[in-house]
Design a protein around this motif. Sequence first.
Motif, mmCIF file in Angstrom:
data_model
loop_
_atom_site.group_PDB
_atom_site.id
_atom_site.type_symbol
_atom_site.label_atom_id
_atom_site.label_comp_id
_atom_site.label_asym_id
_atom_site.label_seq_id
_atom_site.Cartn_x
_atom_site.Cartn_y
_atom_site.Cartn_z
ATOM 1 N N CYS A 27 0.837 -1.200 0.000
ATOM 2 C CA CYS A 27 0.000 0.000 0.000
ATOM 3 C C CYS A 27 0.875 1.256 0.000
ATOM 4 O O CYS A 27 2.030 1.233 0.437
ATOM 5 C CB CYS A 27 -0.918 0.016 1.225
ATOM 6 N N GLN A 28 0.319 2.337 -0.473
ATOM 7 C CA GLN A 28 1.049 3.598 -0.549
ATOM 8 C C GLN A 28 0.350 4.659 0.293
ATOM 9 O O GLN A 28 -0.870 4.621 0.475
ATOM 10 C CB GLN A 28 1.132 4.078 -2.007
ATOM 11 N N VAL A 29 1.129 5.594 0.815
ATOM 12 C CA VAL A 29 0.589 6.766 1.504
ATOM 13 C C VAL A 29 1.084 8.003 0.771
ATOM 14 O O VAL A 29 2.107 7.971 0.078
ATOM 15 C CB VAL A 29 1.016 6.802 2.985
ATOM 16 N N SER A 30 0.340 9.088 0.921
ATOM 17 C CA SER A 30 0.635 10.285 0.125
ATOM 18 C C SER A 30 1.957 10.940 0.516
ATOM 19 O O SER A 30 2.681 11.452 -0.335
ATOM 20 C CB SER A 30 -0.511 11.293 0.268
ATOM 21 N N ASN A 31 2.278 10.916 1.809
ATOM 22 C CA ASN A 31 3.522 11.549 2.266
ATOM 23 C C ASN A 31 4.684 10.565 2.109
ATOM 24 O O ASN A 31 4.684 9.502 2.725
ATOM 25 C CB ASN A 31 3.377 11.975 3.732
ATOM 26 N N PRO A 32 5.708 10.897 1.314
ATOM 27 C CA PRO A 32 6.808 9.952 1.057
ATOM 28 C C PRO A 32 7.715 9.731 2.259
ATOM 29 O O PRO A 32 8.574 8.846 2.222
ATOM 30 C CB PRO A 32 7.578 10.615 -0.089
ATOM 31 N N ASN A 33 7.557 10.526 3.317
ATOM 32 C CA ASN A 33 8.446 10.421 4.470
ATOM 33 C C ASN A 33 7.839 9.658 5.643
ATOM 34 O O ASN A 33 8.433 9.595 6.715
ATOM 35 C CB ASN A 33 8.841 11.828 4.953
ATOM 36 N N ILE A 34 6.664 9.091 5.444
ATOM 37 C CA ILE A 34 6.002 8.381 6.536
ATOM 38 C C ILE A 34 6.698 7.042 6.805
ATOM 39 O O ILE A 34 6.893 6.234 5.907
ATOM 40 C CB ILE A 34 4.510 8.125 6.196
ATOM 41 N N TYR A 35 7.077 6.842 8.072
ATOM 42 C CA TYR A 35 7.670 5.581 8.499
ATOM 43 C C TYR A 35 6.548 4.621 8.911
ATOM 44 O O TYR A 35 5.592 5.046 9.555
ATOM 45 C CB TYR A 35 8.603 5.852 9.690
ATOM 46 N N PRO A 36 6.601 3.343 8.561
ATOM 47 C CA PRO A 36 7.703 2.642 7.889
ATOM 48 C C PRO A 36 7.531 2.508 6.375
ATOM 49 O O PRO A 36 8.321 1.818 5.740
ATOM 50 C CB PRO A 36 7.650 1.265 8.551
ATOM 51 N N TYR A 37 6.510 3.156 5.810
ATOM 52 C CA TYR A 37 6.290 3.052 4.362
ATOM 53 C C TYR A 37 7.511 3.531 3.580
ATOM 54 O O TYR A 37 7.844 2.968 2.521
ATOM 55 C CB TYR A 37 5.058 3.850 3.949
ATOM 56 N N ASN A 38 8.190 4.565 4.113
ATOM 57 C CA ASN A 38 9.326 5.132 3.381
ATOM 58 C C ASN A 38 10.508 4.167 3.312
ATOM 59 O O ASN A 38 11.344 4.255 2.416
ATOM 60 C CB ASN A 38 9.764 6.451 4.018
ATOM 61 N N VAL A 39 10.602 3.239 4.260
ATOM 62 C CA VAL A 39 11.737 2.310 4.285
ATOM 63 C C VAL A 39 11.738 1.407 3.056
ATOM 64 O O VAL A 39 12.801 1.074 2.512
ATOM 65 C CB VAL A 39 11.699 1.449 5.573
ATOM 66 N N PHE A 40 10.547 1.043 2.591
ATOM 67 C CA PHE A 40 10.437 0.072 1.502
ATOM 68 C C PHE A 40 9.963 0.698 0.189
ATOM 69 O O PHE A 40 9.708 -0.011 -0.784
ATOM 70 C CB PHE A 40 9.480 -1.057 1.917
ATOM 71 N N ARG A 41 9.853 2.020 0.178
ATOM 72 C CA ARG A 41 9.435 2.714 -1.045
ATOM 73 C C ARG A 41 10.462 2.478 -2.162
ATOM 74 O O ARG A 41 11.671 2.567 -1.937
ATOM 75 C CB ARG A 41 9.293 4.212 -0.782
ATOM 76 N N GLY A 42 9.988 2.172 -3.335
ATOM 77 C CA GLY A 42 10.878 1.964 -4.475
ATOM 78 C C GLY A 42 11.462 0.570 -4.566
ATOM 79 O O GLY A 42 12.211 0.269 -5.496
ATOM 80 N N LYS A 43 11.138 -0.295 -3.593
ATOM 81 C CA LYS A 43 11.625 -1.670 -3.635
ATOM 82 C C LYS A 43 10.600 -2.557 -4.356
ATOM 83 O O LYS A 43 9.401 -2.364 -4.208
ATOM 84 C CB LYS A 43 11.834 -2.206 -2.215
ATOM 85 N N TYR A 44 11.099 -3.493 -5.128
ATOM 86 C CA TYR A 44 10.230 -4.469 -5.762
ATOM 87 C C TYR A 44 10.325 -5.738 -4.922
ATOM 88 O O TYR A 44 11.312 -6.476 -4.976
ATOM 89 C CB TYR A 44 10.670 -4.750 -7.200
ATOM 90 N N ILE A 45 9.310 -6.001 -4.130
ATOM 91 C CA ILE A 45 9.430 -7.028 -3.100
ATOM 92 C C ILE A 45 8.429 -8.162 -3.317
ATOM 93 O O ILE A 45 7.220 -7.969 -3.219
ATOM 94 C CB ILE A 45 9.218 -6.428 -1.697
ATOM 95 N N GLU A 46 8.958 -9.332 -3.617
ATOM 96 C CA GLU A 46 8.157 -10.542 -3.609
ATOM 97 C C GLU A 46 8.049 -11.028 -2.160
ATOM 98 O O GLU A 46 8.810 -10.594 -1.297
ATOM 99 C CB GLU A 46 8.827 -11.612 -4.478
ATOM 100 N N PRO A 47 7.121 -11.924 -1.857
ATOM 101 C CA PRO A 47 7.069 -12.457 -0.490
ATOM 102 C C PRO A 47 8.387 -13.120 -0.101
ATOM 103 O O PRO A 47 9.028 -13.792 -0.917
ATOM 104 C CB PRO A 47 5.935 -13.489 -0.562
ATOM 105 N N PHE A 48 8.802 -12.913 1.138
ATOM 106 C CA PHE A 48 9.963 -13.624 1.659
ATOM 107 C C PHE A 48 9.542 -15.065 1.934
ATOM 108 O O PHE A 48 8.514 -15.318 2.565
ATOM 109 C CB PHE A 48 10.449 -12.975 2.957
ATOM 110 N N VAL A 49 10.342 -16.003 1.453
ATOM 111 C CA VAL A 49 10.077 -17.421 1.677
ATOM 112 C C VAL A 49 11.188 -17.935 2.583
ATOM 113 O O VAL A 49 12.373 -17.836 2.248
ATOM 114 C CB VAL A 49 10.037 -18.207 0.358
#
Length: 271
Positions: free
Chosen positions: A12-34
């Motif tokens: 999910c995305q939030v409008s403010n790019p500096n919101i933690y913890p969304y900002n930590v993973f912004r721009g990452k292409y993340i498949e589920p960790f197995v």
Amino acid sequence: MIYLSSFKLSDCQVSNPNIYPYNVFRGKYIEPFVFAPITVFYGNNGSGKSTLLNIIANSLELKGKEYATSNSYGIVDYCGAFSSECSYNFGEDDFGHAIRSLPKDSRYIKSEDILYEIKKIQQKQVLSDGMEYDCVQKGMSLSEAKHFLSSKEGRNQEAYIVFAQEKYSNGETSLQYFEEYLHPNALYLLDEPEVSLSPANQVALAEEINKMARLLQCQFIIATHSPFMLGTLNAKIYNLDTKEYDIARWSELENVRYFYNFFKKHEKEFE
């Protein structure tokens, strides 16, 4: 044993790019960790490996989970929201039956927990407060705990702990901490367990983790960038320094290569 089979971070995305913890993973292409019996999250400082462990701990409601404050952007619980948006799957037991809940001894152990354990013993006032807390945790009232600690038995117990601490280094205290909290048949999330450990003790801890995963029905998810841990653990390694969180060999990792190149540069000094 695989108690936690997979974990998918919120997309999910939030409008403010500096919101933690969304900002930590912004721009990452993340498949589920197995996950494997031992899985490592590797990354340099700021890579988000501790944040990732804490999100998993919060999503699973593990003992030791840490409630993180998002920041000062209003009253929305962004950390709680992010954790609730994540998804996970449990594994199967030895008979192929789906696991429906985690073992009771499962827990999240942070590097701060280990450092606090050391300080609790080294600093007398913190020691007294810690012993008082331990008494209350065992079922005493606060007044009963204070009375016990002021008694001859309580003073002798405190003196014994202080004496014992004088015999053991920080690293030995850390190893004792793991001996106390790591039991068979459980899932453990460990954040930088190498704190205060010498290289030899890091290797010893990693070998113990290997044994517990192989023989004692334990599963470990570990955040570390220690080359001694990485080189000893029989682990699946996710490199959080890459955009897609690639699976990597320990010898490919930047921090390990740094050590290799450093000693290679000084190789003649060892001859």
